[in-house]
Design a protein around this motif. Structure first.
Motif, short mmCIF file in Angstrom:
data_model
loop_
_atom_site.label_atom_id
_atom_site.label_comp_id
_atom_site.label_asym_id
_atom_site.label_seq_id
_atom_site.Cartn_x
_atom_site.Cartn_y
_atom_site.Cartn_z
N HIS A 37 -59.30 -24.23 61.69
CA HIS A 37 -58.52 -23.69 62.80
C HIS A 37 -57.47 -24.72 63.19
O HIS A 37 -57.66 -25.92 62.94
N VAL A 38 -56.40 -24.28 63.83
CA VAL A 38 -55.36 -25.23 64.25
C VAL A 38 -54.91 -24.94 65.68
O VAL A 38 -55.03 -23.82 66.18
N ALA A 39 -54.38 -25.99 66.29
CA ALA A 39 -53.69 -25.86 67.58
C ALA A 39 -52.27 -26.36 67.40
O ALA A 39 -52.04 -27.34 66.68
N LEU A 40 -51.32 -25.69 68.04
CA LEU A 40 -49.94 -26.17 68.11
C LEU A 40 -49.67 -26.59 69.54
O LEU A 40 -49.93 -25.83 70.48
N SER A 41 -49.17 -27.80 69.73
CA SER A 41 -48.82 -28.27 71.07
C SER A 41 -47.33 -28.59 71.14
O SER A 41 -46.71 -28.95 70.13
N TYR A 42 -46.78 -28.43 72.33
CA TYR A 42 -45.35 -28.67 72.54
C TYR A 42 -45.18 -29.37 73.89
O TYR A 42 -45.75 -28.94 74.91
N GLY A 87 -41.20 -25.65 78.39
CA GLY A 87 -41.16 -27.08 78.17
C GLY A 87 -42.46 -27.72 77.76
O GLY A 87 -42.49 -28.93 77.45
N LYS A 88 -43.54 -26.94 77.73
CA LYS A 88 -44.83 -27.47 77.32
C LYS A 88 -45.78 -26.32 77.09
O LYS A 88 -45.57 -25.20 77.60
#
Length: 206
Positions: A37-42, A87-88
């Motif tokens: 599984h993956v997470a994308l963060s910004y 923005g996040k």
């Protein structure tokens, strides 16, 4: 590997440039099945900030093949756009195709839908519950990313309930009404009537 629970391990992180912006991708593995599984963060945040998130279950047909049988691909893109605009944020991408029944079983369920069953009836006809998804990995993912308070983008109240049970503070749930077409209107109506999904608009006037 730098963080683990009894069931899951965090593996690694890397930059992920996309057409929407510069994300980071974080990899996790389920120890019993080796499912990834993956997470994308910004962007950046402090541990007590309210962070926009989406929990998105894998949908190869919608996410990668642009199918309009469901609204998944459009929701995925809109969620990432929302994160960038704010923005996040974080997108948790869980490998739970077909509400947990797997890709090939989902294709069989599609055939049954072609023959007249709805999405819930098709899963049950194949011997599965209507929704087999497990959100427990989200706890490790959010802990790894220092997220405690969230604004959750979802139409599915079960996701809110799962996060609350884990001790995550769901400050707000915002619906994500995107990708609705004549091809999937009946599918979305079934999710509303039988699975309790909640949309912000009356989608069934037509």
């Amino acid at each position: 590997m730098t963080q683990e629970s009894d069931k899951y391990q965090y593996v690694s992180s890397a930059k992920l440039p996309t057409k929407l912006g510069q994300f980071k991708i974080h990899g996790f593995v389920e120890q019993s099945t080796q499912q990834e599984h993956v997470a994308l963060s910004y962007g950046n945040w402090q541990v007590n900030d309210i962070v926009p998130i989406r929990i998105h279950s894998e949908c190869l047909t919608g996410d990668a093949l642009f199918s309009t049988r469901c609204d998944c691909g459009a929701q995925l893109e809109k969620a990432l756009q929302n994160i960038v605009e704010q923005g996040k944020g974080v997108l948790l991408y869980l490998r739970q195709e077909g509400r947990g029944i797997g890709l090939l079983n989902k294709i069989q369920a599609y055939k049954l839908q072609d023959e007249g069953l709805d999405t819930v009836e098709a899963n049950e006809h194949l011997g599965f519950d209507a929704d087999l998804r497990d959100y427990s990995i989200c706890q490790l993912m959010l802990e790894k990313l220092n997220v405690k308070n969230v604004k959750l983008m979802t139409n599915n109240p079960k996701k809110s309930a799962a996060l609350i049970q884990m001790g995550i503070n769901v400050v707000e749930r915002t619906p994500i009404d995107h990708g609705i077409t004549d091809d999937n209107r009946h599918y979305i109506r079934t999710k509303t009537d039988k699975l309790g999904h909640q949309f912000s608009e009356n989608l069934f006037k037509k």
